[in-house]
Design a protein around this motif. Structure first.
Motif, short mmCIF file in Angstrom:
data_model
loop_
_atom_site.label_atom_id
_atom_site.label_comp_id
_atom_site.label_asym_id
_atom_site.label_seq_id
_atom_site.Cartn_x
_atom_site.Cartn_y
_atom_site.Cartn_z
N ASP A 17 0.84 -1.19 0.00
CA ASP A 17 0.00 0.00 0.00
C ASP A 17 0.88 1.24 0.00
OD1 ASP A 17 -2.51 1.05 -0.13
OD2 ASP A 17 -3.12 0.39 1.85
N PHE A 18 0.31 2.37 -0.35
CA PHE A 18 0.95 3.68 -0.26
C PHE A 18 2.30 3.74 -0.97
CE2 PHE A 18 -1.68 3.36 3.61
CZ PHE A 18 -2.62 4.29 3.25
N ARG A 19 2.35 3.37 -2.23
CA ARG A 19 3.61 3.40 -2.97
C ARG A 19 3.67 4.57 -3.95
NH1 ARG A 19 5.05 -2.56 -3.15
NH2 ARG A 19 5.73 -2.77 -1.01
N THR A 20 2.70 5.46 -3.91
CA THR A 20 2.70 6.55 -4.87
C THR A 20 3.28 7.84 -4.31
OG1 THR A 20 0.46 7.16 -4.24
CG2 THR A 20 0.70 5.66 -6.10
N ASP A 21 3.39 7.95 -3.01
CA ASP A 21 3.82 9.18 -2.37
C ASP A 21 4.96 8.88 -1.40
OD1 ASP A 21 3.68 11.90 -1.81
OD2 ASP A 21 2.30 11.62 -0.16
N PRO A 22 6.16 9.39 -1.66
CA PRO A 22 7.30 9.07 -0.78
C PRO A 22 7.18 9.76 0.56
CG PRO A 22 7.95 10.72 -2.39
CD PRO A 22 6.55 10.29 -2.74
N PRO A 23 7.85 9.22 1.60
CA PRO A 23 7.89 9.92 2.89
C PRO A 23 8.50 11.30 2.72
CG PRO A 23 8.82 7.71 3.05
CD PRO A 23 8.61 7.99 1.60
N ARG A 24 7.94 12.30 3.36
CA ARG A 24 8.40 13.68 3.23
C ARG A 24 9.33 14.06 4.37
NH1 ARG A 24 7.46 14.07 -1.81
NH2 ARG A 24 5.29 13.91 -2.38
N GLY A 25 10.45 14.71 4.03
CA GLY A 25 11.36 15.23 5.03
C GLY A 25 10.78 16.47 5.70
N ILE A 26 11.26 16.77 6.91
CA ILE A 26 10.79 17.97 7.60
C ILE A 26 11.98 18.79 8.07
CG2 ILE A 26 8.60 16.96 8.29
CD1 ILE A 26 9.75 16.59 11.09
N ASN A 70 11.75 4.14 2.28
CA ASN A 70 12.73 4.44 3.32
C ASN A 70 12.32 5.71 4.04
OD1 ASN A 70 13.44 6.46 1.52
ND2 ASN A 70 15.61 6.06 1.63
N GLY A 71 12.89 5.92 5.19
CA GLY A 71 12.53 7.07 6.00
C GLY A 71 13.03 8.37 5.40
N ALA A 72 12.34 9.42 5.72
CA ALA A 72 12.72 10.75 5.27
C ALA A 72 13.62 11.41 6.30
CB ALA A 72 11.47 11.59 5.04
N GLY A 73 14.26 12.49 5.89
CA GLY A 73 15.20 13.18 6.77
C GLY A 73 14.53 14.16 7.73
N TYR A 74 15.24 14.42 8.82
CA TYR A 74 14.80 15.39 9.82
C TYR A 74 15.91 16.42 9.94
CZ TYR A 74 13.40 17.32 14.34
OH TYR A 74 13.02 18.16 15.35
N GLY A 75 15.66 17.62 9.46
CA GLY A 75 16.65 18.68 9.54
C GLY A 75 17.59 18.71 8.35
N ASP A 76 18.17 19.87 8.12
CA ASP A 76 19.10 20.10 7.02
C ASP A 76 20.39 19.33 7.29
OD1 ASP A 76 20.92 21.05 5.14
OD2 ASP A 76 20.31 23.14 5.36
N PRO A 77 20.79 18.40 6.40
CA PRO A 77 22.00 17.62 6.64
C PRO A 77 23.26 18.48 6.70
CG PRO A 77 20.96 16.97 4.55
CD PRO A 77 20.09 18.00 5.18
#
Length: 107
Positions: A17-26, A70-77
């Motif tokens: 399920d849910f393969r059309t929208d990637p996890p969004r970073g914040i 895969n997981g999205a990022g948290y904060g500017d790398p």
């Protein structure tokens, strides 16, 4: 990523399920990748399947690849410390060394 090469003909099904929208970073973090199901990835016959299917017949030697989101990022790398970046490389979370210290904007 899971990759299977079937040595005999098989019938497969999937109920993803849910393969059309990637996890969004914040907070400046990068987006993750969406999941995919591929047949014969990296070949001229490569084909992406829907996340849900039932009773798909595959011939012997067909390669089925399942990539989970895969997981999205948290904060500017770029704001991370040099030590944190080196630890990511050491722990296998990053594939290459970070930019030189003078480029990193450490807080």
């Amino acid at each position: 990523r899971r990759v299977w090469q079937f040595l005999a003909p098989v019938i497969v099904s999937a109920s993803g399920d849910f393969r059309t929208d990637p996890p969004r970073g914040i907070f400046g973090g990068e987006d993750g990748r969406r999941g995919r199901i591929l047949l014969d990835a990296g070949t001229a016959a490569e084909r992406e399947l829907n996340s849900k299917f039932a009773g798909l017949s595959l011939a012997a030697n067909t390669v089925l690849t399942i990539e989970v989101p895969n997981g999205a990022g948290y904060g500017d790398p770029a704001l991370r410390s040099e030590t944190a970046c080196h630890n990511d490389v050491f722990d296998g979370f990053a594939a290459r060394e970070p930019a030189p210290t003078d480029v990193l904007r450490t807080p």
